[in-house]
Design a protein around this motif. Structure first.
Motif, mmCIF file in Angstrom:
data_model
loop_
_atom_site.group_PDB
_atom_site.id
_atom_site.type_symbol
_atom_site.label_atom_id
_atom_site.label_comp_id
_atom_site.label_asym_id
_atom_site.label_seq_id
_atom_site.Cartn_x
_atom_site.Cartn_y
_atom_site.Cartn_z
ATOM 1 N N ILE A 157 28.553 9.325 6.726
ATOM 2 C CA ILE A 157 28.930 10.684 7.109
ATOM 3 C C ILE A 157 29.821 10.687 8.344
ATOM 4 O O ILE A 157 30.872 11.337 8.385
ATOM 5 N N ASN A 158 29.436 9.944 9.369
ATOM 6 C CA ASN A 158 30.206 9.966 10.615
ATOM 7 C C ASN A 158 31.491 9.176 10.529
ATOM 8 O O ASN A 158 32.442 9.445 11.263
ATOM 9 N N SER A 159 31.549 8.209 9.619
ATOM 10 C CA SER A 159 32.780 7.442 9.436
ATOM 11 C C SER A 159 33.789 8.182 8.566
ATOM 12 O O SER A 159 34.972 7.844 8.569
ATOM 13 N N ASN A 160 33.317 9.162 7.818
ATOM 14 C CA ASN A 160 34.187 9.860 6.872
ATOM 15 C C ASN A 160 34.038 11.383 6.998
ATOM 16 O O ASN A 160 34.129 12.095 6.008
ATOM 17 N N SER A 161 33.830 11.860 8.226
ATOM 18 C CA SER A 161 33.518 13.277 8.415
ATOM 19 C C SER A 161 34.649 14.199 7.948
ATOM 20 O O SER A 161 34.396 15.222 7.301
ATOM 21 N N GLN A 162 35.897 13.857 8.274
ATOM 22 C CA GLN A 162 37.004 14.714 7.852
ATOM 23 C C GLN A 162 37.174 14.700 6.332
ATOM 24 O O GLN A 162 37.479 15.725 5.717
ATOM 25 N N GLU A 163 36.965 13.521 5.714
ATOM 26 C CA GLU A 163 37.060 13.427 4.261
ATOM 27 C C GLU A 163 35.952 14.239 3.590
ATOM 28 O O GLU A 163 36.170 14.916 2.583
ATOM 29 N N LEU A 164 34.744 14.184 4.184
ATOM 30 C CA LEU A 164 33.643 14.983 3.653
ATOM 31 C C LEU A 164 33.936 16.475 3.782
ATOM 32 O O LEU A 164 33.659 17.260 2.866
ATOM 33 N N LEU A 165 34.487 16.865 4.932
ATOM 34 C CA LEU A 165 34.838 18.273 5.120
ATOM 35 C C LEU A 165 35.873 18.706 4.089
ATOM 36 O O LEU A 165 35.796 19.818 3.557
ATOM 37 N N LYS A 166 36.818 17.818 3.790
ATOM 38 C CA LYS A 166 37.838 18.124 2.776
ATOM 39 C C LYS A 166 37.194 18.382 1.424
ATOM 40 O O LYS A 166 37.601 19.287 0.681
ATOM 41 N N GLU A 167 36.173 17.596 1.084
ATOM 42 C CA GLU A 167 35.471 17.789 -0.183
ATOM 43 C C GLU A 167 34.651 19.075 -0.178
ATOM 44 O O GLU A 167 34.511 19.752 -1.199
ATOM 45 N N MET A 168 34.091 19.415 0.969
ATOM 46 C CA MET A 168 33.265 20.614 1.091
ATOM 47 C C MET A 168 34.100 21.889 1.201
ATOM 48 O O MET A 168 33.610 22.985 0.936
ATOM 49 N N LYS A 169 35.357 21.734 1.593
ATOM 50 C CA LYS A 169 36.167 22.884 1.988
ATOM 51 C C LYS A 169 36.336 23.949 0.902
ATOM 52 O O LYS A 169 36.178 25.139 1.204
ATOM 53 N N PRO A 170 36.649 23.599 -0.344
ATOM 54 C CA PRO A 170 36.828 24.671 -1.336
ATOM 55 C C PRO A 170 35.596 25.564 -1.474
ATOM 56 O O PRO A 170 35.711 26.797 -1.471
ATOM 57 N N ALA A 171 34.425 24.948 -1.603
ATOM 58 C CA ALA A 171 33.199 25.740 -1.735
ATOM 59 C C ALA A 171 32.891 26.487 -0.445
ATOM 60 O O ALA A 171 32.496 27.664 -0.472
ATOM 61 N N LEU A 172 33.103 25.829 0.698
ATOM 62 C CA LEU A 172 32.819 26.460 1.978
ATOM 63 C C LEU A 172 33.761 27.631 2.229
ATOM 64 O O LEU A 172 33.343 28.696 2.714
ATOM 65 N N ARG A 173 35.028 27.456 1.874
ATOM 66 C CA ARG A 173 36.011 28.532 2.053
ATOM 67 C C ARG A 173 35.642 29.754 1.192
ATOM 68 O O ARG A 173 35.740 30.891 1.647
#
Length: 249
Positions: A206-222
């Motif tokens: 999670i901490n090594s790939n936080s921005q990539e994880l956020l990118k994956e979460m972004k459509p649903a989160l938006r």
């Protein structure tokens, strides 16, 4: 008799004037195109300042935490693809928002807000399945996240409607938003089965790939955030007539 009628008229006029007195939590803006955007920015920040403390006149007593029911992410495909579901998401710090720029078109009632939030803290319950870093990462526990340097753009189009009180109020016709985050720290705690290997693997990933994880979460989160923003705007617009936002004379 005439004196009594005059007194009644005077009291009525004063009562009407007091009833339409500009509220303390909002700055009325002129229609002047040269001033309207800066004034709306200042007015928005004034409203935010009072909303942080609660505004009983708007039936708003607290605005945090911001709640989202759930979002999910999928990494990889097949039976071993990693899947995580985050539920009961609670966000703190959103009320520290600052409106930094406003663009408006009063004729079409279209607005774009640029906003900044210094720091948002998030907590949620999560459940995951699949393989992560060659480790079977099925489990459940508590998720936490700290998002710093959040910037967002919110676009909305409104429609004006005359209410039963004879005054005009706005409702949102459409809302769109996007955001980015400068720095992210995330982690999971209290793995249900107490497996320290899985917890360490999850936190490393999670901490090594936080921005990539956020990118994956972004459509649903938006999508979820857009609903939250729209509902909140309509709640505010239902209480504040248009002539308290903008001088229509």
């Amino acid at each position: 008799m005439c004196r009594n009628i005059g007194l009644i008229l005077l009291v009525t006029m004063l009562g009407t004037a007091l009833a339409q007195e500009q509220p303390y939590y909002l700055q009325q803006c002129p229609r002047d195109e040269a001033q309207i955007n800066d004034c709306l920015r200042e007015s928005g920040n004034k409203l935010v300042h009072y909303l942080q403390k609660g505004v009983p006149e708007l039936d708003i007593y607290e605005i945090e935490p911001v709640m989202i029911d759930e979002i999910g992410i999928v990494l990889g495909s097949g039976p071993d693809g990693y899947r995580a579901l985050f539920r009961n998401i609670q966000a703190y710090g959103v009320s520290n928002i600052t409106v930094t720029n406003v663009r408006s078109d009063l004729e079409s009632l279209q607005f774009q807000l640029t906003c900044e939030i210094p720091r948002i803290r998030v907590k949620a319950q999560y459940r995951s399945t699949g393989v992560l870093i060659l480790v079977k990462a099925s489990g459940a526990g508590d998720y936490w996240g700290e998002y710093e340097g959040v910037k967002a753009k919110i676009y909305f189009k409104a429609v004006a409607n005359e209410a039963a009180d004879g005054r005009t109020y706005l409702t949102t016709d459409s809302v769109k938003m996007d955001f980015n985050v400068k720095e992210i720290q995330m982690g999971v705690d209290n793995i249900a089965n107490g497996n320290s290997v899985i917890q360490a693997a999850l936190n490393l990933f999670i901490n090594s790939n936080s921005q990539e994880l956020l990118k994956e979460m972004k459509p649903a989160l938006r999508t979820k955030l857009t609903i939250v923003i729209r509902n909140f705007m309509d709640r505010i617009f239902a209480k504040i007539p248009l002539d308290e936002w903008i001088n229509l004379n």
